[in-house]
Design an enzyme around this catalytic site. Structure first.
Site, short mmCIF file in Angstrom:
data_model
loop_
_atom_site.label_atom_id
_atom_site.label_comp_id
_atom_site.label_asym_id
_atom_site.label_seq_id
_atom_site.Cartn_x
_atom_site.Cartn_y
_atom_site.Cartn_z
N LYS A 146 0.80 -1.23 0.00
CA LYS A 146 0.00 0.00 0.00
C LYS A 146 0.83 1.27 0.00
O LYS A 146 0.33 2.33 -0.40
CB LYS A 146 -0.94 0.02 1.22
CG LYS A 146 -2.07 -1.00 1.11
CD LYS A 146 -3.14 -0.75 2.15
CE LYS A 146 -4.31 -1.70 1.99
NZ LYS A 146 -5.31 -1.57 3.04
N LYS A 187 -5.73 -10.38 -5.46
CA LYS A 187 -6.85 -10.44 -4.52
C LYS A 187 -7.98 -9.49 -4.96
O LYS A 187 -7.69 -8.41 -5.46
CB LYS A 187 -6.30 -9.99 -3.15
CG LYS A 187 -7.17 -10.27 -1.99
CD LYS A 187 -6.53 -9.70 -0.72
CE LYS A 187 -6.54 -8.19 -0.74
NZ LYS A 187 -6.24 -7.53 0.51
N LYS A 239 -11.00 -3.58 -2.53
CA LYS A 239 -11.82 -2.37 -2.61
C LYS A 239 -11.17 -1.34 -3.51
O LYS A 239 -11.82 -0.50 -4.09
CB LYS A 239 -11.95 -1.74 -1.22
CG LYS A 239 -12.67 -2.56 -0.18
CD LYS A 239 -12.90 -1.72 1.07
CE LYS A 239 -13.29 -2.54 2.28
NZ LYS A 239 -12.22 -2.66 3.28
#
Ligand code: TYM
Length: 334
Positions: free
Chosen positions: A113, A196, A199
């Protein structure tokens, strides 16, 4: 003896998807009768990446609506948003002071991230797993049902609990057990079986959102990446084909059966037949939840009441734990 207690949470960062539902929420619905359960909307965690304030408030209510719509009973369980209970942030400081940087450097989610230039990464994003440990430990939770991607954070939470207990030579925090189960612990993107479902994926076709309508669900499943071969008849052969494996896992989770049982149904059939069945099932299950979410979202006052009531009950458990931890630590509270 303390009853087994569950704590788990979801970040209100928009676009709740099938992975959140199958990897987490749906399992919680099953577990709620056997444990004392605390389900949180972790809004402080959401702040580790930039959020629009209006959108954050909206998403916080939307995640609450998803919990309720999926069947979590707000009278029996505690549902609240993290920032309403100061024990989380306060305990995170105490625990952060016991956490070596080396432990945080191992966290793969930070590596995924954080911006490439690490000096631009926020301190909050780096310290995030310590706040997550505080969430769990503030309730002395014994079990934490999550998807596979949270496993590393939970191992860290156990390490941090152990570090506290050793430093102060007492058995204060229980070591929380991860509960990662079912055929959909890691739901993958519909466009890429190696990634994966998330969102933050910018491709709309990569994920099915919990609020998608029947047409959107059917379209996304029709467009889901597959290979030309019919479905195999053994799990070992299925595992070699990530996209097929993912779709069969989703089917199994939605149907509430094992992946093996789902595969038995469709072995030897081509993808168009399987996808039609999957669409029908997904629309049936998610349609109900999404419709109920929309109904609940029309009454934000009710959602806010649920959260306020939940926060009072959550604080009644976690504030005494925080006070005891402060006492053990030597902080003077005259
Ligand atoms: P979050 O908000 O990213 O995800 C919420 C839950 O959904 C699961 N999940 C998935 N499961 C299967 N397949 C997927 N593709 C998928 N994507 C997400 C996650 O594993 C999680 O269970 N750090 C946590 C939130 C958190 C928390 C906590 C959880 C904060 N404090 C304390 C448990 C206990 C997170 O970011 O989840």
């Amino acid at each position: 003896m303390t009853k087994n207690r569950i704590f788990s949470g979801i970040q209100p960062t928009g676009n709740l998807h099938l992975g959140n539902y199958l990897g987490a929420i749906r399992n919680w619905v099953q577990l709620q009768h056997d444990y004392e359960c605390i389900f949180c909307i972790v809004d402080l965690h959401a702040l580790t990446l930039p959020q629009d304030p209006l959108q954050l408030r909206h998403s916080t209510r939307e995640v609450t609506a998803a919990y309720l719509a999926a069947g979590i009973d707000a009278e029996h369980c505690i549902i609240f948003n993290q920032s309403m209970v100061s024990a989380h942030a306060e305990l995170a400081w105490l625990l952060g002071c016991l956490t070596p940087l080396g432990w945080l450097n191992r966290m793969t989610q930070f590596k995924e991230k954080a911006p490439k230039d690490r000096s631009n990464a926020g301190l909050g994003l780096y310290a995030y797993p310590v706040l997550m440990a505080a969430d769990i430990l503030a309730y002395k939770a014994t079990h934490v049902p999550v998807g596979e991607d949270q496993k590393q954070h939970l191992e860290l939470a156990r390490d941090i609990a152990g570090a506290f207990n050793r430093r102060y030579e007492q058995d204060f925090f229980p070591l929380p057990e991860p509960q990662i189960f079912g055929p959909a612990t890691r739901v993958m993107s519909l466009r890429d079986g190696m990634k994966k479902m998330s969102k933050s994926d910018t491709s709309d076709y990569s994920r099915i959102n919990m609020t998608d309508d029947a047409d959107a669900i059917a379209l996304k499943i029709r467009r889901a990446k597959t290979d030309p071969e019919p479905l195999p008849d053994t799990l070992a052969a299925l595992e070699e084909r990530p996209e097929a494996d993912n779709l069969v896992g989703i089917y199994a989770a939605l149907a509430g059966e094992s992946q093996e049982a789902a595969l038995r149904r469709f072995a030897g059939q081509n993808f168009s037949t399987f996808k039609d069945a999957l669409s029908e099932l997904a629309v049936e299950v998610l349609g109900k939840v999404g419709g109920e979410m929309r109904r609940l979202m029309a009454d934000p006052g009710h959602i806010d009441t649920v959260l306020r009531h939940g926060a009072e009950r959550a604080a009644a458990i976690s504030m005494p734990v925080l006070r005891a931890a402060q006492e053990i630590t030597g902080l003077l509270r005259p």
